[in-house]
Design a protein around this motif. Sequence first.
Motif, PDB file in Angstrom:
ATOM      1  N   ASP A 194      -1.917  -4.864  -6.484  1.00 62.84           N
ATOM      2  CA  ASP A 194      -2.406  -6.060  -5.794  1.00 62.84           C
ATOM      3  C   ASP A 194      -2.237  -5.924  -4.290  1.00 62.84           C
ATOM      4  O   ASP A 194      -3.141  -6.256  -3.519  1.00 62.84           O
ATOM      5  CB  ASP A 194      -1.681  -7.315  -6.289  1.00 62.84           C
ATOM      6  CG  ASP A 194      -2.130  -7.757  -7.675  1.00 62.84           C
ATOM      7  OD1 ASP A 194      -3.195  -7.305  -8.145  1.00 62.84           O
ATOM      8  OD2 ASP A 194      -1.385  -8.568  -8.287  1.00 62.84           O
ATOM      9  N   SER A 195      -1.082  -5.417  -3.865  1.00 63.34           N
ATOM     10  CA  SER A 195      -0.826  -5.208  -2.435  1.00 63.34           C
ATOM     11  C   SER A 195      -1.806  -4.192  -1.857  1.00 63.34           C
ATOM     12  O   SER A 195      -2.332  -4.374  -0.759  1.00 63.34           O
ATOM     13  CB  SER A 195       0.598  -4.722  -2.198  1.00 63.34           C
ATOM     14  OG  SER A 195       1.528  -5.702  -2.560  1.00 63.34           O
ATOM     15  N   LEU A 228       0.194   1.093   2.503  1.00 58.47           N
ATOM     16  CA  LEU A 228       0.959   0.644   1.339  1.00 58.47           C
ATOM     17  C   LEU A 228       2.272   1.414   1.236  1.00 58.47           C
ATOM     18  O   LEU A 228       3.336   0.819   1.041  1.00 58.47           O
ATOM     19  CB  LEU A 228       0.151   0.814   0.060  1.00 58.47           C
ATOM     20  CG  LEU A 228       0.912   0.515  -1.222  1.00 58.47           C
ATOM     21  CD1 LEU A 228       1.231  -0.976  -1.323  1.00 58.47           C
ATOM     22  CD2 LEU A 228       0.130   0.985  -2.433  1.00 58.47           C
ATOM     23  N   GLN A 245      -5.184  -5.776  -1.398  1.00 58.92           N
ATOM     24  CA  GLN A 245      -5.148  -6.731  -0.288  1.00 58.92           C
ATOM     25  C   GLN A 245      -5.269  -5.973   1.037  1.00 58.92           C
ATOM     26  O   GLN A 245      -6.021  -6.374   1.929  1.00 58.92           O
ATOM     27  CB  GLN A 245      -3.871  -7.553  -0.322  1.00 58.92           C
ATOM     28  CG  GLN A 245      -3.797  -8.557   0.803  1.00 58.92           C
ATOM     29  CD  GLN A 245      -2.497  -9.344   0.801  1.00 58.92           C
ATOM     30  OE1 GLN A 245      -1.522  -8.960   0.155  1.00 58.92           O
ATOM     31  NE2 GLN A 245      -2.483 -10.423   1.536  1.00 58.92           N
ATOM     32  N   ARG A 305       4.701   0.071   3.636  1.00 58.23           N
ATOM     33  CA  ARG A 305       5.215  -1.248   3.238  1.00 58.23           C
ATOM     34  C   ARG A 305       6.286  -1.150   2.162  1.00 58.23           C
ATOM     35  O   ARG A 305       7.249  -1.915   2.167  1.00 58.23           O
ATOM     36  CB  ARG A 305       4.095  -2.135   2.703  1.00 58.23           C
ATOM     37  CG  ARG A 305       3.347  -2.845   3.758  1.00 58.23           C
ATOM     38  CD  ARG A 305       2.459  -3.900   3.166  1.00 58.23           C
ATOM     39  NE  ARG A 305       1.515  -4.321   4.186  1.00 58.23           N
ATOM     40  CZ  ARG A 305       0.529  -5.154   3.983  1.00 58.23           C
ATOM     41  NH1 ARG A 305       0.340  -5.666   2.770  1.00 58.23           N
ATOM     42  NH2 ARG A 305      -0.283  -5.488   4.955  1.00 58.23           N
TER      43      ARG A 305
END
Length: 127
Positions: free
Chosen positions: A72-73, A28, A76, A31
């Motif tokens: 949310d990311s 994360l 996921q 990203r």
Amino acid sequence: MTATASEDDDSYQVCGDRIRLVSAALQLGARIRIPPSREDDSFGRVFIRICAITFSPGNEQEDLDELHAVLDSFFQIFDTSDPASHEVINDMREVYLTLSGNDSNEDVYLSDGVWLSFDGKLHDRGR
């Protein structure tokens, strides 16, 4: 801080897969372009800040909306990523190079008993 310590009275248990949790957090951070960093605590002990999110005064609602998107990311990634996959191991090699600070190939302690080796593999050695 991570979500890997249960309550002492066992009123709830948290994530038992620390490798997946730390791997997802590192992915994360990559990203959203927030790299992990080596830092010292108030006693001079080195620790790894995997990712930090801060709120700006006056932008609370926008920050909260962004936080929800980030969470949310994270979930996921956590739900779909395999920490042992070739792609993730390659990413973790990059993280290792960022955090190792030397050429000794010694494992880097991340958090809560999870270590990162020079080959990009995460190891849970317990707490």
